[in-house]
Motif scaffolding. Structure first.
Motif, PDB file in Angstrom:
ATOM      1  N   PRO A  83     -11.668  -5.236  -3.838  1.00 19.33           N
ATOM      2  CA  PRO A  83     -11.414  -5.681  -5.207  1.00 19.33           C
ATOM      3  C   PRO A  83     -11.699  -7.168  -5.402  1.00 19.33           C
ATOM      4  N   HIS A  84     -11.414  -7.945  -4.376  1.00 14.43           N
ATOM      5  CA  HIS A  84     -11.685  -9.391  -4.370  1.00 14.43           C
ATOM      6  C   HIS A  84     -12.267  -9.719  -3.005  1.00 14.43           C
ATOM      7  N   PRO A  85     -13.489 -10.204  -2.962  1.00 19.41           N
ATOM      8  CA  PRO A  85     -14.065 -10.480  -1.652  1.00 19.41           C
ATOM      9  C   PRO A  85     -13.294 -11.577  -0.919  1.00 19.41           C
ATOM     10  N   SER A  86     -12.908 -11.283   0.293  1.00 22.28           N
ATOM     11  CA  SER A  86     -12.256 -12.266   1.158  1.00 22.28           C
ATOM     12  C   SER A  86     -12.904 -12.162   2.521  1.00 22.28           C
ATOM     13  N   TRP A  87     -12.794 -13.223   3.304  1.00 14.71           N
ATOM     14  CA  TRP A  87     -13.378 -13.184   4.642  1.00 14.71           C
ATOM     15  C   TRP A  87     -12.800 -12.036   5.454  1.00 14.71           C
ATOM     16  N   LEU A  88     -11.468 -11.870   5.386  1.00 20.88           N
ATOM     17  CA  LEU A  88     -10.838 -10.800   6.156  1.00 20.88           C
ATOM     18  C   LEU A  88     -11.343  -9.429   5.705  1.00 20.88           C
ATOM     19  N   GLY A  89     -11.420  -9.217   4.404  1.00 19.82           N
ATOM     20  CA  GLY A  89     -11.893  -7.937   3.888  1.00 19.82           C
ATOM     21  C   GLY A  89     -13.327  -7.644   4.284  1.00 19.82           C
ATOM     22  N   VAL A  90     -14.195  -8.644   4.178  1.00 20.85           N
ATOM     23  CA  VAL A  90     -15.604  -8.461   4.522  1.00 20.85           C
ATOM     24  C   VAL A  90     -15.754  -8.182   6.018  1.00 20.85           C
ATOM     25  N   ILE A  91     -15.051  -8.948   6.839  1.00 18.81           N
ATOM     26  CA  ILE A  91     -15.138  -8.744   8.295  1.00 18.81           C
ATOM     27  C   ILE A  91     -14.564  -7.387   8.683  1.00 18.81           C
ATOM     28  N   LEU A  92     -13.416  -7.034   8.114  1.00 19.48           N
ATOM     29  CA  LEU A  92     -12.807  -5.742   8.410  1.00 19.48           C
ATOM     30  C   LEU A  92     -13.730  -4.599   7.963  1.00 19.48           C
ATOM     31  N   GLY A  93     -14.303  -4.722   6.781  1.00 19.97           N
ATOM     32  CA  GLY A  93     -15.241  -3.709   6.295  1.00 19.97           C
ATOM     33  C   GLY A  93     -16.457  -3.592   7.193  1.00 19.97           C
ATOM     34  N   PHE A  94     -16.976  -4.723   7.647  1.00 27.60           N
ATOM     35  CA  PHE A  94     -18.136  -4.730   8.543  1.00 27.60           C
ATOM     36  C   PHE A  94     -17.811  -4.019   9.851  1.00 27.60           C
ATOM     37  N   VAL A  95     -16.656  -4.342  10.435  1.00 31.12           N
ATOM     38  CA  VAL A  95     -16.258  -3.733  11.708  1.00 31.12           C
ATOM     39  C   VAL A  95     -16.047  -2.226  11.542  1.00 31.12           C
ATOM     40  N   ILE A  96     -15.374  -1.835  10.466  1.00 27.35           N
ATOM     41  CA  ILE A  96     -15.137  -0.406  10.218  1.00 27.35           C
ATOM     42  C   ILE A  96     -16.471   0.328  10.050  1.00 27.35           C
ATOM     43  N   PHE A  97     -17.362  -0.231   9.241  1.00 29.53           N
ATOM     44  CA  PHE A  97     -18.640   0.430   9.003  1.00 29.53           C
ATOM     45  C   PHE A  97     -19.455   0.554  10.283  1.00 29.53           C
ATOM     46  N   ARG A  98     -19.556  -0.535  11.044  1.00 31.63           N
ATOM     47  CA  ARG A  98     -20.348  -0.477  12.276  1.00 31.63           C
ATOM     48  C   ARG A  98     -19.740   0.510  13.267  1.00 31.63           C
ATOM     49  N   ALA A  99     -18.394   0.550  13.347  1.00 35.73           N
ATOM     50  CA  ALA A  99     -17.739   1.505  14.254  1.00 35.73           C
ATOM     51  C   ALA A  99     -18.070   2.938  13.858  1.00 35.73           C
ATOM     52  N   LEU A 100     -18.013   3.235  12.560  1.00 33.65           N
ATOM     53  CA  LEU A 100     -18.346   4.578  12.089  1.00 33.65           C
ATOM     54  C   LEU A 100     -19.821   4.897  12.314  1.00 33.65           C
ATOM     55  N   ASP A 101     -20.684   3.920  12.099  1.00 41.15           N
ATOM     56  CA  ASP A 101     -22.117   4.133  12.270  1.00 41.15           C
ATOM     57  C   ASP A 101     -22.467   4.366  13.735  1.00 41.15           C
ATOM     58  N   ILE A 102     -21.797   3.686  14.632  1.00 41.40           N
ATOM     59  CA  ILE A 102     -22.089   3.826  16.063  1.00 41.40           C
ATOM     60  C   ILE A 102     -21.429   5.078  16.643  1.00 41.40           C
ATOM     61  N   ALA A 103     -20.134   5.302  16.329  1.00 40.20           N
ATOM     62  CA  ALA A 103     -19.397   6.439  16.898  1.00 40.20           C
ATOM     63  C   ALA A 103     -19.817   7.771  16.274  1.00 40.20           C
ATOM     64  N   LYS A 104     -20.229   7.725  15.022  1.00 40.36           N
ATOM     65  CA  LYS A 104     -20.672   8.907  14.280  1.00 40.36           C
ATOM     66  C   LYS A 104     -19.687  10.078  14.336  1.00 40.36           C
ATOM     67  N   PRO A 105     -18.459   9.869  13.845  1.00 37.88           N
ATOM     68  CA  PRO A 105     -17.542  11.010  13.764  1.00 37.88           C
ATOM     69  C   PRO A 105     -18.035  11.995  12.714  1.00 37.88           C
ATOM     70  N   TRP A 106     -17.537  13.240  12.779  1.00 40.78           N
ATOM     71  CA  TRP A 106     -17.906  14.210  11.762  1.00 40.78           C
ATOM     72  C   TRP A 106     -17.358  13.726  10.427  1.00 40.78           C
ATOM     73  N   PRO A 107     -18.035  13.787   9.330  1.00 38.79           N
ATOM     74  CA  PRO A 107     -19.326  14.418   9.019  1.00 38.79           C
ATOM     75  C   PRO A 107     -20.540  13.499   9.202  1.00 38.79           C
ATOM     76  N   VAL A 108     -20.317  12.272   9.690  1.00 42.44           N
ATOM     77  CA  VAL A 108     -21.445  11.363   9.909  1.00 42.44           C
ATOM     78  C   VAL A 108     -22.403  11.958  10.936  1.00 42.44           C
ATOM     79  N   SER A 109     -21.868  12.562  11.993  1.00 46.61           N
ATOM     80  CA  SER A 109     -22.713  13.170  13.026  1.00 46.61           C
ATOM     81  C   SER A 109     -23.522  14.339  12.464  1.00 46.61           C
ATOM     82  N   TRP A 110     -22.895  15.113  11.569  1.00 47.01           N
ATOM     83  CA  TRP A 110     -23.620  16.222  10.931  1.00 47.01           C
ATOM     84  C   TRP A 110     -24.796  15.675  10.121  1.00 47.01           C
TER      85      TRP A 110
END
Length: 147
Positions: A83-110
Motif C-alpha cells: 500500500p505504501h512502498p517501504s524498504w522493508l516491504g520491498v525487500i520482504l516482497g523481493f525475498v518472498i518472490f524469489r523464494a517462490l520462484d526458486i522453490a516452485k511450490p504447487w501451483p507454481v511447479s505445475w
C-alpha cells in the motif's frame, strides 16, 4: 538486439551474470515508488509483452535464464500489494518472490511444467500472485510492519 529480445531480457537485465532471474526481479524494484495501481498496470503490460516476445525468441530451450520478462511481471505483482512502498516491504516482497520462484511450490511447479511461453510466463505470474497474497496477509496480521 531485436525488440523481442529487449523485452525478454527486460532491457538487458537478463544478460547479467550470475543469477539473471534475480537481476530481472531486481530491475523493477524502483517502480514500487509509483504505488500499487501503476505496479499492477505495469505487471499487466510486462505480461502481455512477455507473451508477445516469447514465441519470437524462445526455441527448443526450456525457460532460458536470460528470459526475465516473467520475473519482472511477477515481481511487479508483488509490489502492487504494497500500500505504501517501504524498504522493508520491498525487500520482504523481493525475498518472498524469489523464494517462490526458486522453490516452485504447487501451483507454481505445475505452471512451470507447461510447454512454451505459457509455462515460462505463468510460473512467475503465479509466484507473484502468491507473493502478493502473502504480503497482504503479513500487512493484515502485523499492521504497520510494511509501512
Amino acid at each position: 538486439m531485436t525488440p523481442a529480445k529487449w523485452v525478454a531480457t527486460l532491457g538487458g537485465a537478463g544478460l547479467i551474470r550470475p543469477a539473471p532471474g534475480t537481476w530481472g526481479s531486481a530491475v523493477v524494484l524502483p517502480l514500487a515508488l509509483l504505488g500499487p495501481l501503476p505496479c499492477l498496470v505495469l505487471a499487466g503490460a510486462v505480461t502481455v509483452a512477455g507473451f508477445w516476445a516469447g514465441p519470437r525468441v524462445l526455441t527448443a530451450e526450456e525457460d532460458p535464464g536470460w528470459f526475465v520478462a516473467d520475473e519482472g511481471a511477477g515481481m511487479l505483482l508483488v509490489l502492487a500489494a504494497l500500500p505504501h512502498p517501504s524498504w522493508l516491504g520491498v525487500i520482504l516482497g523481493f525475498v518472498i518472490f524469489r523464494a517462490l520462484d526458486i522453490a516452485k511450490p504447487w501451483p507454481v511447479s505445475w505452471a512451470d511444467a507447461q510447454a512454451g511461453t505459457l509455462g515460462v510466463m505463468l510460473d512467475d505470474i503465479l509466484a507473484g500472485a502468491i507473493g502478493a497474497a502473502l504480503l497482504l496477509a503479513i500487512g493484515r496480521f502485523f499492521p504497520g510492519i510494511l509501512a
